[in-house]
Scaffold this motif. Sequence first.
Motif, PDB file in Angstrom:
ATOM      1  N   ARG A   1      33.840  -4.617  44.207  1.00 39.14           N
ATOM      2  CA  ARG A   1      32.957  -5.524  43.631  1.00 39.14           C
ATOM      3  C   ARG A   1      32.471  -6.607  44.195  1.00 39.14           C
ATOM      4  O   ARG A   1      33.583  -7.549  44.865  1.00 39.14           O
ATOM      5  CB  ARG A   1      33.012  -5.968  42.103  1.00 39.14           C
ATOM      6  CG  ARG A   1      33.080  -4.696  41.132  1.00 39.14           C
ATOM      7  CD  ARG A   1      33.375  -5.122  39.608  1.00 39.14           C
ATOM      8  NE  ARG A   1      33.112  -4.041  38.717  1.00 39.14           N
ATOM      9  CZ  ARG A   1      33.963  -3.316  38.379  1.00 39.14           C
ATOM     10  NH1 ARG A   1      34.950  -3.109  38.769  1.00 39.14           N
ATOM     11  NH2 ARG A   1      33.767  -2.396  37.276  1.00 39.14           N
ATOM     12  N   GLY A   2      31.258  -7.040  44.469  1.00 40.22           N
ATOM     13  CA  GLY A   2      31.128  -8.456  45.378  1.00 40.22           C
ATOM     14  C   GLY A   2      31.430  -8.035  46.865  1.00 40.22           C
ATOM     15  O   GLY A   2      31.691  -7.300  47.355  1.00 40.22           O
ATOM     16  N   THR A   3      31.814  -9.649  47.525  1.00 44.80           N
ATOM     17  CA  THR A   3      32.156  -9.785  48.455  1.00 44.80           C
ATOM     18  C   THR A   3      33.583 -10.523  48.546  1.00 44.80           C
ATOM     19  O   THR A   3      33.755 -11.329  47.764  1.00 44.80           O
ATOM     20  CB  THR A   3      31.229 -10.419  49.328  1.00 44.80           C
ATOM     21  OG1 THR A   3      30.060  -9.855  49.251  1.00 44.80           O
ATOM     22  CG2 THR A   3      31.664 -10.718  50.893  1.00 44.80           C
ATOM     23  N   LEU A   4      34.603  -9.909  49.449  1.00 41.31           N
ATOM     24  CA  LEU A   4      35.711 -10.632  49.579  1.00 41.31           C
ATOM     25  C   LEU A   4      35.883 -11.137  50.917  1.00 41.31           C
ATOM     26  O   LEU A   4      35.595 -10.548  52.080  1.00 41.31           O
ATOM     27  CB  LEU A   4      36.911  -9.368  49.601  1.00 41.31           C
ATOM     28  CG  LEU A   4      38.449  -9.962  49.831  1.00 41.31           C
ATOM     29  CD1 LEU A   4      38.791 -10.983  48.980  1.00 41.31           C
ATOM     30  CD2 LEU A   4      39.518  -8.901  49.887  1.00 41.31           C
ATOM     31  N   VAL A   5      36.209 -12.620  50.971  1.00 44.22           N
ATOM     32  CA  VAL A   5      36.065 -13.312  52.198  1.00 44.22           C
ATOM     33  C   VAL A   5      37.729 -13.704  52.362  1.00 44.22           C
ATOM     34  O   VAL A   5      38.168 -14.201  51.766  1.00 44.22           O
ATOM     35  CB  VAL A   5      35.363 -14.576  52.110  1.00 44.22           C
ATOM     36  CG1 VAL A   5      35.401 -15.509  53.261  1.00 44.22           C
ATOM     37  CG2 VAL A   5      33.995 -14.339  51.451  1.00 44.22           C
ATOM     38  N   LEU A   6      38.046 -13.059  53.585  1.00 40.95           N
ATOM     39  CA  LEU A   6      39.484 -13.205  54.108  1.00 40.95           C
ATOM     40  C   LEU A   6      39.692 -14.445  54.477  1.00 40.95           C
ATOM     41  O   LEU A   6      38.894 -15.350  55.083  1.00 40.95           O
ATOM     42  CB  LEU A   6      39.653 -12.131  55.009  1.00 40.95           C
ATOM     43  CG  LEU A   6      39.590 -10.768  54.898  1.00 40.95           C
ATOM     44  CD1 LEU A   6      40.229  -9.713  55.788  1.00 40.95           C
ATOM     45  CD2 LEU A   6      40.213 -10.241  53.269  1.00 40.95           C
ATOM     46  N   PRO A   7      41.216 -15.053  54.175  1.00 41.76           N
ATOM     47  CA  PRO A   7      41.502 -16.305  54.685  1.00 41.76           C
ATOM     48  C   PRO A   7      41.584 -16.282  56.225  1.00 41.76           C
ATOM     49  O   PRO A   7      41.745 -15.259  56.928  1.00 41.76           O
ATOM     50  CB  PRO A   7      42.828 -16.528  54.011  1.00 41.76           C
ATOM     51  CG  PRO A   7      43.262 -15.253  53.706  1.00 41.76           C
ATOM     52  CD  PRO A   7      42.124 -14.338  53.483  1.00 41.76           C
ATOM     53  N   GLU A   8      41.548 -17.541  56.899  1.00 38.91           N
ATOM     54  CA  GLU A   8      41.836 -17.603  58.302  1.00 38.91           C
ATOM     55  C   GLU A   8      43.435 -17.536  58.461  1.00 38.91           C
ATOM     56  O   GLU A   8      44.326 -17.890  57.740  1.00 38.91           O
ATOM     57  CB  GLU A   8      41.487 -18.834  58.967  1.00 38.91           C
ATOM     58  CG  GLU A   8      39.944 -19.161  58.638  1.00 38.91           C
ATOM     59  CD  GLU A   8      39.413 -20.547  59.334  1.00 38.91           C
ATOM     60  OE1 GLU A   8      40.154 -21.132  59.940  1.00 38.91           O
ATOM     61  OE2 GLU A   8      38.280 -20.658  59.399  1.00 38.91           O
TER      62      GLU A   8
END
Length: 386
Positions: A266-273
């Motif tokens: 679901r939606g968008t997962l933004v990964l950490p740096e």
Amino acid sequence: MTQSDVNRSAFLKDIRRVVIKVGSAVLTTGEGLNPDAIDRLATQLSALRDRNIDVVLVSSGAVAAGRQRICERTRQCNKEYGDMASRQAASAIGQGRLMHDYDEAFAKHGKVTAQVLLTRSGLKFRDRFLNARNTLERLLEWGAIPIINENDTVSTHELEFGDNDTLGAMCLGLTGADLFVNLTSADGVFDRNPESNPDARAIPVIEDIASLDIEAMCDGKTNVGTGGMYSKLRAARRAAQLGVPTLIVSGKGAFDIPAALDGAERGTLVLPESKTVSSKKFWLAYHDDPSGSIMVDKGAANALLTKGKSLLPIGISAVEGCFDRGALVFIKDPDGEELGVGLTNFSSNELERVKGRRTSELADIIGPTSFDEAIHRDNMLLDAAI
């Protein structure tokens, strides 16, 4: 840019504290607060608490609740709320209504809520920031669900967070959360603005948000408005710098936050740096808007970017703006590109006098000082998402 084969359930399985931001587009209708949306949200966040996941809710909706209350009691339903005084007055009326509705919705599940009103000036000073952190930590220890909003009644334009996406990102450092969930009216992030590009494609995972041109994706930050996708992606970029992943997911209709945390697509997962910043550097970079700019020469820019050096007066070529010691300022290269931000040890007037001069000359120009650096590397964040 993206990576669709990330195992979400494995990536999110160890989440123990989450900041959830919900905006007015999710919580309200044209008439005011949407009780069904509040009930659904309370049910799902209570389910997270039952899993021993700490929950911090950053909520909009006070102004809409105030408008609704005014209409119900005075029948003055066509008031304009464009000026700050009207929005602050509506918020003052609506905060109690909003918290009452949240308190009743969470009480159905045996959960206690706590209202926390913050101002940017309240987080600007480190001791106040730490005091707010200690209070929130105690609330979470008690199993309460803090509901955070900006204290609109006393905020001025200069002290506003600007939007609750920004406030939500600040709460990550404030609470030490390990996930940021941003509930929006859209079904995640698209590669282009879907309103003007019908063939825009959804992005399930953003692996390297620093590489995105988020202004281009959002048709320019000035066109999307407060709380638009630009501010959500900027908040996600800040979270990534802190080492915190972000879920940007729809909060409309039959949304399911527990399922999203279990790995549902679901939606968008933004990964950490991979290379993260400390909580202190995160705080100093984003607690305030920069008051001016310091232009550096090529040698100083190289020393900052590749050698991790502090900025010395000899590397400064120009100063823009008027600011005091301790102010947050931009650091720019000779082409005017932003390298980062930092807390300056000198006022703008002092920097004008010592720019380009050697450290040994400072005392003769501005008198004795307890420091040689214009900005110490410990008080600097390069590649800041301002």
